[in-house]
Design a protein around this motif. Structure first.
Motif, short mmCIF file in Angstrom:
data_model
loop_
_atom_site.label_atom_id
_atom_site.label_comp_id
_atom_site.label_asym_id
_atom_site.label_seq_id
_atom_site.Cartn_x
_atom_site.Cartn_y
_atom_site.Cartn_z
N ARG A 42 23.98 40.44 22.56
CA ARG A 42 25.58 40.62 22.07
C ARG A 42 26.35 39.53 23.18
N MET A 43 25.82 39.51 24.57
CA MET A 43 26.62 38.33 25.44
C MET A 43 26.28 36.91 24.85
N MET A 44 24.95 36.80 24.26
CA MET A 44 25.03 35.20 23.84
C MET A 44 25.66 35.04 22.34
N GLN A 45 25.96 35.85 21.72
CA GLN A 45 26.95 35.87 20.32
C GLN A 45 28.33 35.82 20.92
N ALA A 46 28.92 36.59 21.80
CA ALA A 46 30.24 36.41 22.67
C ALA A 46 30.46 34.81 22.77
N VAL A 47 29.16 34.22 23.76
CA VAL A 47 29.40 32.99 24.06
C VAL A 47 29.42 32.11 22.95
N ALA A 48 28.50 32.17 21.88
CA ALA A 48 28.75 31.48 20.67
C ALA A 48 30.13 31.35 20.02
N GLN A 54 32.86 28.48 19.46
CA GLN A 54 33.15 28.07 18.14
C GLN A 54 34.77 28.17 17.92
N LYS A 55 35.32 29.17 18.80
CA LYS A 55 36.92 29.19 18.92
C LYS A 55 37.43 27.99 19.59
N ALA A 56 36.94 27.45 20.58
CA ALA A 56 37.22 26.40 21.38
C ALA A 56 37.00 25.12 20.74
N ASN A 57 36.24 25.13 19.82
CA ASN A 57 35.65 23.68 18.88
C ASN A 57 35.59 24.08 17.75
N PRO A 58 36.84 24.40 16.85
CA PRO A 58 36.52 24.99 15.42
C PRO A 58 36.06 23.38 14.65
N VAL A 59 35.27 23.75 13.51
CA VAL A 59 34.86 22.55 12.66
C VAL A 59 35.99 22.43 11.76
N PRO A 60 36.22 21.27 11.60
CA PRO A 60 37.31 20.86 10.70
C PRO A 60 37.15 21.02 9.41
N ALA A 61 37.95 21.60 8.72
CA ALA A 61 37.88 21.59 7.13
C ALA A 61 37.39 20.29 6.23
N SER A 62 36.46 20.63 5.48
CA SER A 62 36.12 19.41 4.58
C SER A 62 37.01 19.35 3.62
N LYS A 63 37.39 17.77 3.11
CA LYS A 63 38.57 17.51 2.23
C LYS A 63 37.85 17.12 0.89
#
Length: 123
Positions: free
Chosen positions: A104-110, A114-123
């Protein structure tokens, strides 16, 4: 010079204090690895068997990352003596809890990454 000696003594004390705790944790990890392997062999419920397999792999990784083959052998001999038919279930429960808490701790870190580095949406 005095500060240098104090820092050396302080680091020596911290290593002395950390040594037994680390050894104890390794022993607990070896015990979890052993108990998990037993539960993989005897468990008939698929969900519990899968949890025992994941728990065993987790603790095997922790153990092999910190100990040599000879140290692992020694720890297995020592820890196997502490496992009985009566305490195997409670040990497995505690080990599975530790594995799930770390998972659970590792999932929270991930999720934080992800929140800090969101993947840009594809155009």
């Amino acid at each position: 010079m005095r500060n240098y000696l104090i820092s050396i003594l302080a680091s020596g004390v911290s290593l002395t204090v950390a040594g037994p705790a680390t050894a104890q944790n390794v022993g607990l990890d070896v015990r979890c690895m052993l108990v998990s392997n037993v539960f993989v062999r005897v468990e008939t419920d698929l969900k519990r068997k899968t949890l025992a397999q994941a728990t065993g792999l987790y603790f095997s990784g922790r153990v092999t990352a910190r100990l040599s083959a000879a140290q692992i052998k020694d720890q297995i001999i020592v820890q196997a003596k502490s496992i009985t038919k009566d305490n195997g279930g409670p040990i497995m429960t505690e080990c599975a809890k530790r594995f799930q808490e770390d998972q659970r701790m590792m999932q929270a870190v991930a999720q934080q990454i992800q929140k800090a580095n969101p993947v840009p949406a594809s155009k």
